[in-house]
Scaffold this active site. Structure first.
Site, PDB file in Angstrom:
ATOM      1  N   ARG A  16       0.693  -1.117   0.149  1.00  0.00           N
ATOM      2  CA  ARG A  16       0.015  -0.251  -0.062  1.00  0.00           C
ATOM      3  C   ARG A  16       0.843   1.281   0.023  1.00  0.00           C
ATOM      4  NH1 ARG A  16      -5.742  -0.405   1.290  1.00  0.00           N
ATOM      5  NH2 ARG A  16      -6.253  -2.439   0.725  1.00  0.00           N
ATOM      6  N   ARG A  20      -3.173   6.658   0.831  1.00  0.00           N
ATOM      7  CA  ARG A  20      -3.693   7.481   1.297  1.00  0.00           C
ATOM      8  C   ARG A  20      -2.576   8.221   2.376  1.00  0.00           C
ATOM      9  NH1 ARG A  20      -8.787   4.886   3.563  1.00  0.00           N
ATOM     10  NH2 ARG A  20      -7.099   3.059   3.331  1.00  0.00           N
ATOM     11  N   ARG A  29      -6.375  11.652  -5.972  1.00  0.00           N
ATOM     12  CA  ARG A  29      -7.648  10.833  -5.821  1.00  0.00           C
ATOM     13  C   ARG A  29      -8.873  12.172  -5.570  1.00  0.00           C
ATOM     14  NH1 ARG A  29     -11.516   8.737  -5.493  1.00  0.00           N
ATOM     15  NH2 ARG A  29     -12.421   7.090  -4.150  1.00  0.00           N
ATOM     16  N   ASP A  66      -7.011  -2.684  -7.530  1.00  0.00           N
ATOM     17  CA  ASP A  66      -7.658  -3.267  -6.453  1.00  0.00           C
ATOM     18  C   ASP A  66      -7.915  -4.885  -6.711  1.00  0.00           C
ATOM     19  OD1 ASP A  66      -8.531  -2.339  -3.545  1.00  0.00           O
ATOM     20  OD2 ASP A  66      -9.740  -3.951  -4.196  1.00  0.00           O
ATOM     21  N   TYR A 142     -15.023 -11.611   0.014  1.00  0.00           N
ATOM     22  CA  TYR A 142     -15.724 -10.319  -0.514  1.00  0.00           C
ATOM     23  C   TYR A 142     -17.037 -10.646  -1.230  1.00  0.00           C
ATOM     24  CZ  TYR A 142     -11.776  -7.663   1.553  1.00  0.00           C
ATOM     25  OH  TYR A 142     -11.073  -7.237   2.459  1.00  0.00           O
TER      26      TYR A 142
HETATM   27  O1  CP3 Z   1       0.132   0.666  -2.985  1.00  0.00           O
HETATM   28  C1  CP3 Z   1      -0.469  -0.457  -3.349  1.00  0.00           C
HETATM   29  O2  CP3 Z   1      -0.312  -1.435  -2.480  1.00  0.00           O
HETATM   30  C2  CP3 Z   1      -1.232  -0.704  -4.578  1.00  0.00           C
HETATM   31  C3  CP3 Z   1      -2.583  -0.812  -4.580  1.00  0.00           C
HETATM   32  C4  CP3 Z   1      -3.637  -1.667  -3.657  1.00  0.00           C
HETATM   33  C5  CP3 Z   1      -4.901  -1.196  -3.238  1.00  0.00           C
HETATM   34  N1  CP3 Z   1      -5.434  -2.217  -2.856  1.00  0.00           N
HETATM   35  C6  CP3 Z   1      -5.586   0.124  -3.292  1.00  0.00           C
HETATM   36  C7  CP3 Z   1      -6.472   0.702  -2.506  1.00  0.00           C
HETATM   37  C8  CP3 Z   1      -3.548  -3.028  -3.198  1.00  0.00           C
HETATM   38  C9  CP3 Z   1      -2.142  -3.860  -3.650  1.00  0.00           C
HETATM   39  C10 CP3 Z   1      -4.519  -3.287  -2.812  1.00  0.00           C
HETATM   40  C11 CP3 Z   1      -5.001  -4.832  -2.356  1.00  0.00           C
HETATM   41  C12 CP3 Z   1      -6.098  -5.007  -1.883  1.00  0.00           C
HETATM   42  N2  CP3 Z   1      -7.559  -4.538  -1.507  1.00  0.00           N
HETATM   43  C13 CP3 Z   1      -6.325  -5.993  -0.557  1.00  0.00           C
HETATM   44  C14 CP3 Z   1      -5.238  -6.970  -0.248  1.00  0.00           C
HETATM   45  C15 CP3 Z   1      -4.258  -6.248   0.715  1.00  0.00           C
HETATM   46  C16 CP3 Z   1      -4.650  -5.959   1.973  1.00  0.00           C
HETATM   47  O3  CP3 Z   1      -4.699  -5.014   2.389  1.00  0.00           O
HETATM   48  O4  CP3 Z   1      -5.167  -7.161   2.896  1.00  0.00           O
HETATM   49  C17 CP3 Z   1      -7.518  -6.055  -0.213  1.00  0.00           C
HETATM   50  C18 CP3 Z   1      -8.149  -6.892   0.946  1.00  0.00           C
HETATM   51  C19 CP3 Z   1      -8.362  -4.932  -0.924  1.00  0.00           C
HETATM   52  C20 CP3 Z   1      -9.623  -4.626  -0.651  1.00  0.00           C
HETATM   53  C21 CP3 Z   1      -9.741  -3.438  -0.434  1.00  0.00           C
HETATM   54  N3  CP3 Z   1      -9.820  -2.342  -0.845  1.00  0.00           N
HETATM   55  C22 CP3 Z   1     -10.225  -2.802   1.029  1.00  0.00           C
HETATM   56  C23 CP3 Z   1     -10.673  -3.638   2.101  1.00  0.00           C
HETATM   57  C24 CP3 Z   1     -10.304  -1.495   0.797  1.00  0.00           C
HETATM   58  C25 CP3 Z   1     -10.815  -0.479   2.054  1.00  0.00           C
HETATM   59  C26 CP3 Z   1      -9.811  -0.458   2.936  1.00  0.00           C
HETATM   60  C27 CP3 Z   1      -8.876   0.765   2.845  1.00  0.00           C
HETATM   61  O5  CP3 Z   1      -7.710   0.425   3.245  1.00  0.00           O
HETATM   62  O6  CP3 Z   1      -9.590   1.894   2.389  1.00  0.00           O
HETATM   63  C28 CP3 Z   1      -9.761  -1.015  -0.438  1.00  0.00           C
HETATM   64  C29 CP3 Z   1      -9.709   0.295  -0.941  1.00  0.00           C
HETATM   65  C30 CP3 Z   1      -8.404   0.905  -1.457  1.00  0.00           C
HETATM   66  N4  CP3 Z   1      -7.552   0.001  -2.146  1.00  0.00           N
HETATM   67  C31 CP3 Z   1      -7.846   1.920  -1.327  1.00  0.00           C
HETATM   68  C32 CP3 Z   1      -6.603   1.811  -1.813  1.00  0.00           C
HETATM   69  C33 CP3 Z   1      -5.440   3.135  -2.005  1.00  0.00           C
HETATM   70  C34 CP3 Z   1      -8.169   3.140  -0.372  1.00  0.00           C
HETATM   71  C35 CP3 Z   1      -9.378   3.916  -1.098  1.00  0.00           C
HETATM   72  C36 CP3 Z   1      -9.342   5.284  -1.620  1.00  0.00           C
HETATM   73  O7  CP3 Z   1      -7.963   5.601  -1.780  1.00  0.00           O
HETATM   74  O8  CP3 Z   1     -10.300   5.972  -1.588  1.00  0.00           O
END
Ligand code: CP3
Length: 334
Positions: A16, A20, A29, A66, A142
């Site tokens: 990640r 953010r 964003r 994602d 999910y």
């Molecule tokens: O920098 C990176 O790692 C690349 C981008 C990335 C995102 N999601 C962007 C994202 C990666 C590799 C993921 C993987 C992901 N997504 C996982 C596996 C890794 C983990 O954290 O366990 C999972 C379970 C998800 C599903 C997901 N997407 C969730 C649970 C959420 C909400 C929680 C949160 O952190 O906000 C997301 C949204 C998400 N994916 C965001 C980002 C940057 C935040 C949304 C935003 O910026 O508005």
């Protein structure tokens, strides 16, 4: 490291790392309402992927996307609610599973492939581009729960009581995920990571069916087309299952969560595979002397064998940029 080339320092990137905690990400964003639209905009995805590389000089860039683009591409309704995370129209039984349609997969994901091609042309030669996907088990949770779920009770119950139907969903995800990762590598991803974020919800008898076996099939399918593509597996929360995972799935590297004891991992996982990890993301958020000590401890135990420095899970949005800089200073001193 992953390519068995001697380096003068182990590589570092952070799960990640694009996201953010970076002010430039928040700014980018804010230009798009829907998170999925952001993911499917090659312009946005390319910029977000490059941001942590430009700011910190990370050794790897991870594609900005994602794991839930797969259910979305299969026709399940997916949305992201600010402050609540993902929401899906939950699958309810075999009819809903049969309704999922992989025929538009690559057309739907074309913007992701376009982003990968453009990222590769803009990355420094020495920065590795990592593609990724969710593992079938985690993506299935999910799809069945309709969002994130700590113990995945609904999905685990469904897998016990309707095993053939659940197997059909997992098989579909094995096929689509393999083909998605193959395309990512065709387009320029040099390594791929498979995130099984909810692996820790499974007891041993289910861990074998829903984590080990699907990983074996995906690794075999991807390696048939790209035999030299390094694959990193992240079975978060697997506990003792990490040893089985490292020896039985065929992955090239294993990402460790922060709960795994360092010496246990050095003795039971690292002899079999490259390991990646596993700094507690809360320690990075706190910084200071605590961070210094925790990083030294990880280096003492892991740096004698093949190793990629990372967190045990994604960087938290509240993490100060200065703490990431402190971490990189510590690593570059070593
Ligand atoms: O920098 C990176 O790692 C690349 C981008 C990335 C995102 N999601 C962007 C994202 C990666 C590799 C993921 C993987 C992901 N997504 C996982 C596996 C890794 C983990 O954290 O366990 C999972 C379970 C998800 C599903 C997901 N997407 C969730 C649970 C959420 C909400 C929680 C949160 O952190 O906000 C997301 C949204 C998400 N994916 C965001 C980002 C940057 C935040 C949304 C935003 O910026 O508005």
């Amino acid at each position: 490291n992953l390519n068995h080339i001697e380096t003068d320092r182990f590589p570092v990137w952070l799960m990640r790392q694009a996201g953010r905690h970076l002010p430039e990400y928040l700014n980018l964003r804010s230009q798009t309402d829907s998170f999925l639209d952001f993911c499917y905009s090659p312009d946005m995805a390319v910029e977000a992927t490059l941001q942590p590389v430009l700011r910190y000089g990370m050794d790897a860039a991870i594609l900005f996307s994602d794991i839930l683009v797969i259910p979305d591409a299969l026709g399940q309704r997916v949305s992201f609610i600010p402050g609540h995370g993902p929401r899906l129209e939950p699958l309810d039984g075999r009819a809903d599973i049969n309704h999922l349609d992989p025929s538009n997969l690559h057309a739907h994901l074309a913007p992701v492939y376009a982003a990968i091609r453009r990222i590769r042309t803009r990355l420094p030669e020495t920065t590795t581009l990592i593609g990724f996907a969710g593992a079938p088990w985690t993506v299935a949770t999910y799809m069945i729960e309709g969002g994130g779920s700590r113990d995945c009770q609904k999905t685990r119950t469904y897998a016990y009581e309707s095993k053939d139907d659940f197997q059909a969903l997992i098989d579909l995800l094995v096929d689509t995920t393999s083909s998605y990762l193959i395309r990512q590598a065709d387009e320029g991803a040099e390594v791929v990571q498979i995130f099984d974020s909810w692996a820790g919800a499974l007891p041993p008898m289910q861990f074998d069916d829903w984590v080990i076996k699907p990983f074996q099939k995906i690794v075999a399918a991807v390696k048939t087309v790209h035999p030299n593509l390094p694959i990193i597996g992240f079975p978060k929360g697997a506990g003792l299952g990490y040893a089985t995972f490292a020896t039985q799935t065929g992955v090239d590297a294993v990402s460790l969560d922060s709960m795994v004891p360092l010496v246990w991992a050095a003795e039971n996982v690292q002899p079999h595979t490259v390991i990646q990890g596993n700094l507690d993301n809360l320690v990075l958020r706190s910084g200071g002397q605590l961070l210094e000590a925790a990083v030294q401890e990880i280096l003492n135990v892991f740096s004698a064998q093949p190793f990629i420095f990372n967190l045990g899970h994604g960087i938290l949005p509240e993490t100060p940029v200065s703490h990431v800089e402190q971490l990189l200073d510590i690593l570059r001193r070593n």
